[in-house]
Design a protein around this motif. Structure first.
Motif, PDB file in Angstrom:
ATOM      1  N   ILE B 160       0.930  -1.042   0.083  1.00  0.00           N
ATOM      2  CA  ILE B 160       0.108   0.090  -0.084  1.00  0.00           C
ATOM      3  C   ILE B 160       0.883   1.257  -0.075  1.00  0.00           C
ATOM      4  N   VAL B 163       1.546   1.732  -3.343  1.00  0.00           N
ATOM      5  CA  VAL B 163       0.576   2.212  -4.374  1.00  0.00           C
ATOM      6  C   VAL B 163       0.305   3.636  -4.163  1.00  0.00           C
ATOM      7  N   PHE B 164       0.414   4.200  -2.965  1.00  0.00           N
ATOM      8  CA  PHE B 164       0.051   5.380  -2.787  1.00  0.00           C
ATOM      9  C   PHE B 164       1.259   6.340  -3.151  1.00  0.00           C
ATOM     10  N   PHE B 165       2.407   6.010  -3.045  1.00  0.00           N
ATOM     11  CA  PHE B 165       3.426   6.598  -3.765  1.00  0.00           C
ATOM     12  C   PHE B 165       3.248   6.759  -5.139  1.00  0.00           C
TER      13      PHE B 165
END
Lengths: 607, 511
Positions: B160, B163-165
């Protein structure tokens, strides 16, 4: 193919004369000395041999660097050969300094591509090669690494491998015309190296460690020749330096091989507990004496020739600095004489009660006599050097002729040598009686301690500060992520969906628990009126009211979450993060798709 | 007859085959992957643009901004070749690596590995930013799947974060593309770039958008956090893919941006270039410095990757021809070396049952082939001559000197760049060498030269290394050494690539 340039250069003959005899002698002695891991030892020994010879055939600096790094790499297992505790420390130190030297030379070569940075290049390459040559603050690896290696390996490490550093320096300063200030700095370094090396050597009781410190000290002499060359373009001084490098290679490898013989028969290297070497093995002891005479610069040995040639070059220049240099030169000569003859006296002369049977072993005698013959013959007939020296040192043959037996220079220097003998013997006599040789230089005054403290400071900075800061960055992003996720997804969508889903399944208590958990974690009271969500759900039958997203609340929370540096806040965020990771993470593809879709819609709308 | 379009679609066909087949043995899937990769390599070699006169282009859609089109130019060809090599070795290795896992999971891994290959090939072959962006985002989703392969909490946590980055990076990227389209009306890659872009008031926004996206993908300093989290939790073949090629897409994008969107001449002397150069220098130092403190071997390697990405971006941001050449060659060299390191580290962890960097005492005697791989990779990273990185570091250093000479940067900045380049090599040695020394010279029974148990057996027990892992190691070692000993062809290729990407004023001579 990598642009290698190999060929015979002017310096090839004299440096081959330096390299090959010690290697052959050590190889023969290694047949006797090395018992364990023979394959490893001999393969790396031969590789080092080949590469060490090859380095004198290089025609440009980058080829020199490549071969030089290879020599460092392949001589490294030789130090580790005995696998004792100290050898690992020493090997790491050796490798680290070799690498530092390689990296500095590499940097110097990079700067050399632009003529504007010639002096930066000269400085970097000079320091790089100085590390290998064992110049003063960089010599620390040498007395650690050379004693722990098996004796044949120490012989070549001390005899030949440190000379490639000198060879590199000679090449560098012939290639780049450096201003005299470089020579001045190098002269000061050389003088300190000489003096410090001999001072440490006098106080050692381990024979090989003492010899290693003498290597440092003798490298000081050699570097002095180069320094005088850079300062005054004095080719005689450089020739004398090279000559001393050659001579040092021979007698130093002979000394290390003799030390190896001592280890074999007395199984110790403490010179105070070895006695009666002369009685036990007189032939080896005599050859040992010749090497000792060589390093002390006794007439009729080659050490006498090169030291006096260096001394003459030094005598040409008169100023305060050079009077100091002269004094240090002579003090070092006395110290060298004293410490070597002290070692010889202690190990050979003190009588032994038991009688031993003489055992003759050609693997000890042949290498030592080979080197001893070289030491004596080149000492008696110094003109032999002339055919090996490059053409640029044409005027040097006068110096050599002057130092031949019977000529004025020889007689003069030999008379002067009597004083060195006198002071040396006085030093030995008083020193042994008063216990001067057991004094130790405090650890905090040795460069090794400075290097270690530098290393520790660097490591603490990187392992402590940098690593902590890296973790802080991680925590910062985690807080940021957790905050975004908690305020957007949990409050507005996740809670409602999960409550809704579990209500549909008639699983109200579990839904309440979960929502309460989320709210406790996020810690924001978002339910108007009531404090607990359970009570609220029990009141209203079908719907759950959750406060609409408020921008200012969100900004406030952002500040609280990210910049509040309390432990509680961290703990809270960690909880949120765990929650997010385990629950939202599984649905991440949905999230991504939504984001991407939003992006595309924006994209299409904009155009 | 051009089969370029079919070649681009081939990975998808392979994926569907992988979905359909129901093998009984674990290694069948890996074997299929190897076959597919070899087919792709053969087809790629057949369309070598160095020998063909024209570049082949496939255009799927040309409606306004939604421009979907691919070209195999020299840059695309050579990066695709190295990408396929990384995949070939990783798949070959995975045949010996996933032995105890359920078949279903291996199948999922191989399918998503193939999809990764597909999206990266299309990124490398795209000839405009929109296409690049689409597959950049696709890569995010599919590489997420190989990070969370083991489905443990730490996998999800790392995933996660990743993904956020990446999502944020993607949004920045999109903004940059939108602005670019608004200003110049095209997103295609043009040799020499658009002169209009640099003069527009939105230059900073566009530059920043691109840079943030690529920095996040490649893991430059302040946004490198996802990288050392994701690498250790992924299975080793996947870490090799991630470090070998996935993060390089950011650097490929950086090169395309500098050479084919802005153009070198427009960028010279801009303050933002200095800023990025500074970031690159900090990254070079930071990755190495933090790697020293790491206990987990793959985490250490991941930080090393961070540092190497700094090298590449430094080379690109110097803007001098040799610097660009160095950056380009470092992309290729690092993909091979890091693949080698991660694959050998995977075997080391599996065979030694420990990922601690201090636990490999005597490992070299028990598994010589794998540890030779690690040693060669590590020596190459340190920059020993005869290995790949020596050449590229030389090029980067000379590039910095050339940049000073051309007046792109001042003396201090150039000196700092070279200084950090050298210092980083020493730091590399500080964390790689203890492992090598322990592995070859200590034995498991000894600690710092003291024998622990005197009655223990003297003979060393050898680990069984699967044949495919041995083959992988040996061939990668040979490639790394060949790169270092015979750098000529690669230097020539990279020069040809540079002259195609941008009209260079000075043609580089490396030695």
């Amino acid at each position: 193919m990598f642009p290698f340039k190999f060929g015979v250069t002017e310096f090839t003959p004299i440096f081959l004369l330096l390299t090959i005899p010690p290697y052959i002698a050590s190889l023969i002695f290694a047949l006797k000395y090395v018992h364990a891991r023979k394959t490893e030892f001999f393969s790396f020994f031969m590789l080092t041999f080949v590469l060490n010879v090859l380095i004198f055939f290089t025609k440009d600096m980058i080829t020199l660097l490549v071969v030089y790094e290879m020599v460092s790499l392949f001589s490294f297992p030789l130090i580790l050969q005995e696998r004792i505790k100290e050898s690992f420390k020493a090997a790491k130190l050796y490798f680290f300094f070799s690498l530092l030297s390689g990296v500095l030379i590499f940097g110097g070569l990079i700067f050399l591509t632009n003529p504007d940075f010639k002096l930066t290049a000269a400085a970097l390459m000079g320091i790089g090669f100085l590390i290998k040559a064992g110049g003063y603050p960089f010599h620390v690896w040498l007395p650690e690494a050379h004693p722990v290696a098996p004796s044949p390996a120490s012989a070549i490490l001390s005899g030949c491998i440190i000379k490639i550093g000198f060879f590199g320096m000679v090449q560098t300063f012939l290639l780049i015309e450096a201003p005299p200030i470089f020579g001045g700095v190098l002269l000061v370094i050389a003088l300190i190296t000489m003096f410090y090396g001999v001072l440490q050597a006098l106080t050692q009781s381990n024979c090989k460690r003492m010899l290693a410190y003498h290597s440092v000290s003798q490298m000081g002499y050699i570097l002095m020749g180069l320094a005088l060359f850079i300062m005054f373009k004095n080719y005689d001084a450089l020739a004398a330096g090279i000559l001393h490098a050659v001579n040092h290679a021979w007698f130093k490898s002979a000394l290390f091989i003799s030390a190896g013989v001592l280890v074999i028969y007395f199984s110790t290297l403490d010179m105070y507990s070895i006695r009666g070497f002369l009685k036990k093995k007189w032939l080896v002891a005599v050859l040992f004496l010749i090497a000792v005479m060589g390093i002390s610069g006794v007439p009729f040995t080659n050490g006498f020739v090169s030291k006096n040639a260096l001394h003459e070059s030094l005598m040409l220049h008169f100023s305060i600095l050079f009077i100091v240099a002269e004094a240090i030169f002579l003090i070092t000569a006395v110290g060298t004489f004293a410490s070597n003859f002290k070692m010889f006296y202690l190990t050979s002369f003190r009588s032994m009660r038991k009688k031993y049977k003489m055992r003759f072993d050609w693997r000890e005698v042949v290498p030592l006599s080979l080197l001893a013959i070289l030491v004596l013959s080149f000492g008696i007939v110094p003109i032999l050097y002339k055919s090996f020296l490059p053409e640029m040192f044409g005027s040097f043959s006068h110096v050599l002729e002057n130092l031949t037996i019977g000529n004025h220079g020889f007689v003069h220097s030999a008379m002067a040598f009597i004083w060195i003998v006198f002071f040396g013997i006085v030093l030995i006599a008083i020193g042994l009686k008063k216990g001067w040789f057991h004094l130790q230089i405090p650890y905090s005054l040795t460069p090794l301690s400075w290097w270690f403290s530098l290393y520790n400071a660097g490591m603490n900075f990187m392992k402590g500060r940098c690593n902590d800061f890296d973790k802080k960055i991680t925590i910062f992003y985690d807080k940021l992520t957790a905050f975004f996720v908690s305020s957007w997804f949990l409050k507005n969508q996740k809670i409602s969906t999960c409550v809704y889903a579990e209500k549909m399944n008639n699983n109200l208590p579990s839904a309440c628990c979960r929502v309460e958990k989320i709210l406790n974690i996020t810690g924001n009271a978002i339910i108007p009126g009531e404090n607990t969500i359970s009570s609220m759900i029990s009141k209203s039958s079908n719907t759950v009211d959750i406060q609409v997203f408020s921008f200012w609340n969100w900004v406030k929370d952002l500040f609280i979450n990210i910049f509040a540096a309390t432990d509680k806040a961290d703990e809270k965020n960690a909880k949120i993060y765990d929650f997010v990771a385990t629950n939202i993470g599984k649905n991440v593809i949905t999230v991504t798709t939504i984001f991407t879709a939003i992006g595309f819609i924006l994209f299409l709308f904009l155009f | 007859m051009s089969f370029y379009g079919i070649w681009l679609l081939l990975p998808l066909i392979c994926t569907s085959i992988l979905i359909v087949v129901q093998p009984k043995k674990q290694r069948t899937l890996g074997f299929l992957m190897v076959i597919f990769t070899i087919i792709l390599i053969v087809l790629l070699v057949l369309q070598n643009p160095f020998y063909l006169s024209t570049c082949q282009t496939v255009t799927l859609s040309n409606h306004g901004p939604f421009h979907l089109s691919f070209t195999i130019d020299k840059f695309a060809w050579i990066t695709s070749l190295f990408c396929l090599l990384v995949w070939l070795f990783s798949s070959l290795y995975s045949m010996g690596y996933f032995l105890k896992e359920p078949l279903k999971r291996i199948k999922r891994y191989q399918i998503f590995s193939m999809l990764n290959l597909y999206s990266i090939l299309l990124i490398l072959n795209s000839n405009n930013w929109v296409t690049f962006f689409i597959f950049f985002e696709l890569l995010l989703v599919v590489s997420y799947m190989i990070i969370i392969h083991y489905q443990k909490p730490e996998n999800y946590a790392a995933g996660i974060r990743y993904v956020f980055f990446q999502v944020i990076g993607g949004l920045f990227f999109l903004t940059a593309i939108m602005f670019q389209y608004k200003i110049v009306g095209s997103t295609a890659f043009v040799p020499g770039g658009y002169a209009k872009l640099a003069q527009s008031p939105y230059f900073i926004i566009i530059f920043l958008g691109f840079i943030v996206a690529f920095a996040i993908k490649a893991g430059l300093f302040p946004v490198h956090i996802w990288l050392p989290e994701a690498h250790p939790v992924a299975p080793s073949p996947a870490s090799a893919l991630l470090s070998g090629m996935v993060i390089k897409t950011g650097m490929v994008g950086l090169l395309r941006m500098v050479l084919q969107t802005f153009g070198i001449e427009q960028l010279i002397g801009k303050p933002c270039v200095y800023v990025l150069l500074t970031i690159a220098l900090i990254t070079m130092f930071w990755g190495s410095a933090v790697a020293i403190a790491q206990k987990h071997i793959k985490r250490m390697l991941a930080y090393s990757s961070v540092s190497q990405m700094g090298y590449i971006s430094m080379g690109v941001m110097l803007l001098s021809p040799i610097g660009l050449l160095g950056g380009l060659m470092h992309i290729l060299a690092h993909s091979m070396v890091k693949t080698l390191l991660f694959l050998s580290a995977g075997s080391m962890i599996q065979q030694n049952n420990s990922s601690d960097v201090t636990s490999y005492a005597g490992y070299g005697q028990r598994s010589p082939i794998v540890f030779t791989g690690f040693t060669v990779g590590a020596l190459s990273m340190i920059g020993f001559p005869f290995f790949a990185n020596f050449i590229t570091k030389w090029a980067l250093g000379v590039g910095a000197i050339e940049a000073i000479q051309l007046g792109y940067i001042n003396n201090w900045m150039g000196g700092l760049a070279i200084g950090i380049l050298l210092f980083s090599s020493i730091l590399n040695a500080l964390y790689y060498l203890p492992i090598i020394i322990q592995g070859w010279f200590h034995s498991q029974n000894e600690e710092n030269g003291e024998v622990k148990d005197k009655n223990a057996k003297q003979s060393v027990e050898r680990y069984k290394t699967p044949v495919c892992i041995s083959i992988t190691m040996i061939s990668l070692v040979l490639i790394v050494i060949a790169f270092g000993v015979f750098p000529g062809p690669i230097i020539e290729y990279c020069r040809a690539i540079l002259s195609e990407l941008t009209p260079l004023q000075i043609y580089p001579h490396l030695f």
